[in-house]
Enzyme design. Structure first.
Site, PDB file in Angstrom:
ATOM      1  N   ASN A  32       0.828  -1.219   0.000  1.00 40.53           N
ATOM      2  CA  ASN A  32       0.000   0.000   0.000  1.00 40.53           C
ATOM      3  C   ASN A  32       0.857   1.262   0.000  1.00 40.53           C
ATOM      4  O   ASN A  32       0.330   2.372   0.025  1.00 40.53           O
ATOM      5  CB  ASN A  32      -0.978   0.003   1.181  1.00 40.53           C
ATOM      6  CG  ASN A  32      -0.273   0.102   2.517  1.00 40.53           C
ATOM      7  OD1 ASN A  32       0.946   0.250   2.585  1.00 40.53           O
ATOM      8  ND2 ASN A  32      -1.043   0.039   3.590  1.00 40.53           N
ATOM      9  N   LEU A  33       2.171   1.087  -0.008  1.00 39.31           N
ATOM     10  CA  LEU A  33       3.144   2.202  -0.052  1.00 39.31           C
ATOM     11  C   LEU A  33       3.003   3.152   1.137  1.00 39.31           C
ATOM     12  O   LEU A  33       3.486   4.282   1.086  1.00 39.31           O
ATOM     13  CB  LEU A  33       3.062   2.969  -1.376  1.00 39.31           C
ATOM     14  CG  LEU A  33       3.392   2.161  -2.639  1.00 39.31           C
ATOM     15  CD1 LEU A  33       3.283   3.042  -3.892  1.00 39.31           C
ATOM     16  CD2 LEU A  33       4.799   1.549  -2.553  1.00 39.31           C
ATOM     17  N   ALA A  74       3.409  -5.101   7.052  1.00 36.61           N
ATOM     18  CA  ALA A  74       3.053  -4.957   8.468  1.00 36.61           C
ATOM     19  C   ALA A  74       3.639  -3.658   8.985  1.00 36.61           C
ATOM     20  O   ALA A  74       4.567  -3.102   8.386  1.00 36.61           O
ATOM     21  CB  ALA A  74       3.620  -6.125   9.282  1.00 36.61           C
ATOM     22  N   TYR A 140       3.382  -4.526  19.272  1.00 35.46           N
ATOM     23  CA  TYR A 140       3.970  -5.013  18.018  1.00 35.46           C
ATOM     24  C   TYR A 140       4.218  -6.523  18.115  1.00 35.46           C
ATOM     25  O   TYR A 140       3.754  -7.304  17.274  1.00 35.46           O
ATOM     26  CB  TYR A 140       5.273  -4.267  17.715  1.00 35.46           C
ATOM     27  CG  TYR A 140       6.105  -4.945  16.665  1.00 35.46           C
ATOM     28  CD1 TYR A 140       5.626  -5.096  15.366  1.00 35.46           C
ATOM     29  CD2 TYR A 140       7.365  -5.476  16.965  1.00 35.46           C
ATOM     30  CE1 TYR A 140       6.379  -5.755  14.403  1.00 35.46           C
ATOM     31  CE2 TYR A 140       8.115  -6.125  16.006  1.00 35.46           C
ATOM     32  CZ  TYR A 140       7.622  -6.268  14.730  1.00 35.46           C
ATOM     33  OH  TYR A 140       8.348  -6.926  13.776  1.00 35.46           O
TER      34      TYR A 140
END
Ligand code: UDP
Length: 329
Positions: A32-33, A74, A140
């Site tokens: 998705n850049l 991610a 995370y």
């Protein structure tokens, strides 16, 4: 094989994509850049700009037909995950759930997942074995552990063959592909930014750890060695099984040793400032790497810190402002 690489515009995904292409695979990058760089997608790879949180776009991309997927897309900043955990649960966990749905619907039976040593939290024993308790200390690590558990269930219920690689500290570069994060939080790029004069000094977070020189110890692995493990993992995926491997060299280096290595490589002074510990940083993280060596035949080619810092330095000099303004790789 025809392979889908999610997150293939990022540091690790792009270099794995490059190695897959070099090995003769066909690669389509889906990214998705939001954190990656279009210029990092290697020449020869297809590119789809899509988000894992957009199931129709994901289904359309996956429906093109793939023999396997490698999943890197991610969020990966510990501090950000503490401040905004919802981003991590949504992107990392819900995003992967969408990916698994799309892979199942399209009959893609092979998956390699980019997991992390952060799933273990504060280790009771070093080096860390794959059998160590998983007690992540930040959202995370918790989000990546949740994904590992989800993948295990998917394998058992639906026959997926998956391999999770739990990375320790990835470093170095591979030719014109390297590390360019905004903001940059990692040690080696920050040391090299200080060497280039792009920041005043490098901070040493914590000098009072119970380690030989008082600074934290990490297991650094060269990005090219890490990437090679993904090709082995792809071959090692077995239907209905979820295999988990630690991925590090099994050697620890302190923050001061990294800075010394960078001084030797660059021939520059590199000013430092001693600072308090960074919250959540364990004193020592070193992988037990015997399992991946024995079961997948992985052997590092560049275990020396000087090679990792040297390759990162070559990339930093060639890209002093990261990928900004760089032509496509
Ligand atoms: N570190 C540091 N200065 C920096 C960045 C990192 O002293 O500018 C320390 C950090 O506290 C940790 C080690 O270097 O002990 C490796 O940090 P990094 O962020 O590279 O990786 P992590 O181990 O957190 O995944």
């Amino acid at each position: 094989m025809r392979l889908l690489v999610t997150g293939g515009a990022g540091y690790i995904g792009s270099i794995v994509a490059q190695q897959l292409l070099a090995a003769g695979h066909e690669v389509v990058v889906l990214d998705n850049l939001s954190r990656g760089h279009r210029a990092a997608v290697p020449d020869g790879a297809g590119f789809v700009e899509a988000d894992l949180l957009d199931p129709p776009a994901l289904a359309a991309a996956v429906a093109e037909g793939f023999d396997g997927a490698l999943h890197f897309a991610a969020l990966s900043l510990v501090g950000e995950s503490v401040a905004r955990p919802e981003l991590y649960w949504r992107n990392n966990v819900a995003g992967t759930l969408n990916l698994l749905d799309a892979l199942r619907a399209a009959g893609v039976g092979r998956l390699v997942f980019s997991s992390t040593a952060a799933t273990y939290g504060e280790p009771e024993q070093v080096p860390i074995e794959e059998t160590a308790p998983t007690r992540p200390v930040n959202p995370y690590g918790a989000s990546k552990l949740a994904v590992d558990q989800m993948i295990g269930d998917e394998c058992r219920a639906h026959g997926l063959g998956a391999v999770s690689l739990r990375y320790f500290n990835v470093a170095g570069a591979s030719g014109c592909l390297g590390e360019d994060h905004q903001p940059e939080t990692h040690l080696i790029p920050n040391v090299l930014r200080a060497a280039l004069g792009r920041q005043e000094c490098v901070q040493i977070f914590g000098t009072d750890y119970a380690t030989p020189d008082g600074t934290a110890v990490r297991d650094y692995i060269h990005i090219e060695d890490l990437a090679t493990a993904h090709l082995l993992a792809l071959d090692g995926a077995r239907g209905g099984e979820h295999r988990i491997f630690n991925l590090g060299n099994g050697n620890g280096f302190s923050v001061r040793e990294v800075i010394e290595a960078a001084r030797a490589v660059t021939g520059l002074e590199i000013p430092v400032r001693e600072a308090p510990r960074r919250p959540g940083d364990p004193p020592i993280l070193v992988a037990a790497s015997g399992k991946i060596r024995a079961e997948l035949g992985w052997e590092p080619r560049k275990p020396a810190l000087a090679d990792m810092v040297g390759d990162a330095w070559a990339f930093a000099q060639a890209h002093p402002h990261g990928y900004a303004g760089a032509p496509a790789a």
